[in-house]
Design an enzyme around this catalytic site. Structure first.
Site, PDB file in Angstrom:
ATOM      1  N   CYS A 123       0.314  -1.122  -0.123  1.00  0.00           N
ATOM      2  CA  CYS A 123      -0.171  -0.154   0.295  1.00  0.00           C
ATOM      3  C   CYS A 123       0.954   1.176  -0.557  1.00  0.00           C
ATOM      4  O   CYS A 123       1.961   0.834  -1.004  1.00  0.00           O
ATOM      5  CB  CYS A 123      -1.076  -0.565   1.432  1.00  0.00           C
ATOM      6  SG  CYS A 123      -0.623   0.248   2.941  1.00  0.00           S
ATOM      7  N   GLN A 124       0.623   2.091   0.753  1.00  0.00           N
ATOM      8  CA  GLN A 124       1.716   3.269   0.312  1.00  0.00           C
ATOM      9  C   GLN A 124       2.327   3.370   1.151  1.00  0.00           C
ATOM     10  O   GLN A 124       3.439   3.833   1.956  1.00  0.00           O
ATOM     11  CB  GLN A 124       0.327   4.925   0.733  1.00  0.00           C
ATOM     12  CG  GLN A 124       1.029   6.040   0.637  1.00  0.00           C
ATOM     13  CD  GLN A 124       2.076   5.663  -1.305  1.00  0.00           C
ATOM     14  OE1 GLN A 124       1.390   5.916  -1.849  1.00  0.00           O
ATOM     15  NE2 GLN A 124       3.546   6.293  -0.761  1.00  0.00           N
TER      16      GLN A 124
END
Length: 88
Positions: free
Chosen positions: A54-55
């Site tokens: 994810c980020q």
């Protein structure tokens, strides 16, 4: 920390929201937004290892916990896209 340096022979799943993809994604990563993972298990094989990104690593951690409970072999990419040093 699981820092991705080469995506060769890796099964990567990007669980960020679609709006985040416009900032770049790892080439050949499957895009399965976190909130849709339970509905898309048929896309995954329990015979493979998946690297979940994810980020920052927190959403991917939650997805890893869920997929692991479902019997999938998963690796959380801690640091998320911030740990990725390859081409986008």
């Amino acid at each position: 920390m699981s820092e991705i340096r080469s995506t060769d022979n890796l099964n990567i799943i990007d669980v960020r929201d679609p709006e985040e993809y416009m900032f770049g994604t790892i080439p050949d990563a499957q895009r399965i937004p976190m909130n849709t993972v339970p509905d898309q298990l048929d896309l995954l094989s329990k015979e493979k290892t998946y690297h979940i990104v994810c980020q920052s690593g927190s959403r991917s951690h939650m997805v890893c916990q869920y997929l692991s409970q479902q019997g999938y072999d998963v690796v959380n990419v801690m640091g998320g896209m911030g740990a990725y040093r390859g081409n986008l």
